[in-house]
Motif scaffolding. Structure first.
Motif, PDB file in Angstrom:
ATOM      1  N   MET A 267      10.014   3.411   0.857  1.00 31.94           N
ATOM      2  CA  MET A 267       9.160   3.491  -0.312  1.00 31.94           C
ATOM      3  C   MET A 267       7.695   3.542   0.090  1.00 31.94           C
ATOM      4  SD  MET A 267       9.581   2.745  -3.826  1.00 31.94           S
ATOM      5  CE  MET A 267       8.443   2.493  -5.112  1.00 31.94           C
ATOM      6  N   ASN A 268       7.329   2.812   1.128  1.00 32.99           N
ATOM      7  CA  ASN A 268       5.950   2.781   1.583  1.00 32.99           C
ATOM      8  C   ASN A 268       5.484   4.152   2.070  1.00 32.99           C
ATOM      9  OD1 ASN A 268       3.747   1.182   1.595  1.00 32.99           O
ATOM     10  ND2 ASN A 268       4.162   0.192   3.551  1.00 32.99           N
ATOM     11  N   GLU A 269       6.382   4.892   2.732  1.00 30.55           N
ATOM     12  CA  GLU A 269       6.019   6.240   3.194  1.00 30.55           C
ATOM     13  C   GLU A 269       5.690   7.144   2.017  1.00 30.55           C
ATOM     14  OE1 GLU A 269       8.636   8.106   6.009  1.00 30.55           O
ATOM     15  OE2 GLU A 269       9.020   6.187   6.970  1.00 30.55           O
ATOM     16  N   ASN A 270       6.437   7.032   0.939  1.00 31.72           N
ATOM     17  CA  ASN A 270       6.180   7.835  -0.246  1.00 31.72           C
ATOM     18  C   ASN A 270       4.800   7.523  -0.816  1.00 31.72           C
ATOM     19  OD1 ASN A 270       6.689   9.697  -2.265  1.00 31.72           O
ATOM     20  ND2 ASN A 270       7.689   8.202  -3.573  1.00 31.72           N
ATOM     21  N   LYS A 271       4.441   6.260  -0.834  1.00 30.62           N
ATOM     22  CA  LYS A 271       3.122   5.846  -1.320  1.00 30.62           C
ATOM     23  C   LYS A 271       2.015   6.419  -0.427  1.00 30.62           C
ATOM     24  CE  LYS A 271       1.125   1.797  -3.399  1.00 30.62           C
ATOM     25  NZ  LYS A 271       1.228   0.361  -3.598  1.00 30.62           N
ATOM     26  N   ASP A 272       2.241   6.414   0.882  1.00 33.76           N
ATOM     27  CA  ASP A 272       1.273   6.987   1.821  1.00 33.76           C
ATOM     28  C   ASP A 272       1.122   8.485   1.601  1.00 33.76           C
ATOM     29  OD1 ASP A 272       0.827   4.495   2.936  1.00 33.76           O
ATOM     30  OD2 ASP A 272       2.170   4.829   4.646  1.00 33.76           O
ATOM     31  N   ASP A 273       2.246   9.170   1.328  1.00 32.30           N
ATOM     32  CA  ASP A 273       2.195  10.604   1.054  1.00 32.30           C
ATOM     33  C   ASP A 273       1.384  10.895  -0.201  1.00 32.30           C
ATOM     34  OD1 ASP A 273       3.749  11.179   3.269  1.00 32.30           O
ATOM     35  OD2 ASP A 273       5.611  11.353   2.130  1.00 32.30           O
ATOM     36  N   ILE A 274       1.578  10.070  -1.229  1.00 36.58           N
ATOM     37  CA  ILE A 274       0.832  10.240  -2.475  1.00 36.58           C
ATOM     38  C   ILE A 274      -0.655  10.038  -2.227  1.00 36.58           C
ATOM     39  CG2 ILE A 274       0.414   9.266  -4.768  1.00 36.58           C
ATOM     40  CD1 ILE A 274       3.479   8.718  -4.871  1.00 36.58           C
ATOM     41  N   THR A 275      -0.996   9.017  -1.458  1.00 34.71           N
ATOM     42  CA  THR A 275      -2.399   8.747  -1.140  1.00 34.71           C
ATOM     43  C   THR A 275      -3.007   9.920  -0.377  1.00 34.71           C
ATOM     44  OG1 THR A 275      -2.001   6.376  -1.088  1.00 34.71           O
ATOM     45  CG2 THR A 275      -3.973   7.154   0.022  1.00 34.71           C
ATOM     46  N   GLU A 276      -2.286  10.440   0.614  1.00 38.04           N
ATOM     47  CA  GLU A 276      -2.780  11.586   1.378  1.00 38.04           C
ATOM     48  C   GLU A 276      -2.938  12.814   0.487  1.00 38.04           C
ATOM     49  OE1 GLU A 276      -0.552  12.376   4.940  1.00 38.04           O
ATOM     50  OE2 GLU A 276      -0.541  10.260   5.481  1.00 38.04           O
ATOM     51  N   ASN A 277      -1.971  13.038  -0.375  1.00 43.25           N
ATOM     52  CA  ASN A 277      -2.054  14.182  -1.291  1.00 43.25           C
ATOM     53  C   ASN A 277      -3.237  14.035  -2.242  1.00 43.25           C
ATOM     54  OD1 ASN A 277       0.181  15.424  -0.166  1.00 43.25           O
ATOM     55  ND2 ASN A 277       1.595  14.595  -1.681  1.00 43.25           N
ATOM     56  N   THR A 278      -3.450  12.835  -2.754  1.00 42.20           N
ATOM     57  CA  THR A 278      -4.574  12.581  -3.653  1.00 42.20           C
ATOM     58  C   THR A 278      -5.891  12.820  -2.940  1.00 42.20           C
ATOM     59  OG1 THR A 278      -3.286  10.963  -4.890  1.00 42.20           O
ATOM     60  CG2 THR A 278      -5.674  10.855  -5.133  1.00 42.20           C
ATOM     61  N   GLN A 279      -5.995  12.349  -1.720  1.00 36.44           N
ATOM     62  CA  GLN A 279      -7.220  12.560  -0.949  1.00 36.44           C
ATOM     63  C   GLN A 279      -7.467  14.044  -0.716  1.00 36.44           C
ATOM     64  OE1 GLN A 279      -6.545  10.138   2.518  1.00 36.44           O
ATOM     65  NE2 GLN A 279      -7.260   8.272   1.499  1.00 36.44           N
ATOM     66  N   ALA A 280      -6.410  14.793  -0.462  1.00 33.06           N
ATOM     67  CA  ALA A 280      -6.547  16.237  -0.244  1.00 33.06           C
ATOM     68  C   ALA A 280      -7.003  16.931  -1.524  1.00 33.06           C
ATOM     69  CB  ALA A 280      -5.229  16.829   0.241  1.00 33.06           C
TER      70      ALA A 280
END
Length: 71
Positions: free
Chosen positions: A1-14
């Protein structure tokens, strides 16, 4: 679940970075300095307030450029 949250954060930053860059391109297309549009984009999409130093660091530009383009 934590990896998914990190992906969302990276996508948001992009997405935020892309929005700021596009604002710069639109300003440049209208005859304004690109940095002016990027500053405007940053202030629109992020919560502030920001110091000149924070804006300069975030956009990888000089504080003098931020000062000149926020007048």
């Amino acid at each position: 679940m934590n990896e998914n949250k990190d992906d969302i954060t990276e996508n948001t930053q992009a997405v935020v970075k892309n929005f700021i860059e596009q604002m710069g391109m639109m300003a440049q297309g209208d005859g304004l300095p690109r940095i002016s549009g990027k500053i405007f984009g940053l202030l629109l999409i992020e919560t502030g307030p920001f110091s000149f130093a924070e804006i300069a660091e975030r956009l990888a530009v000089s504080r003098g450029s931020v000062s000149t383009n926020t007048r």
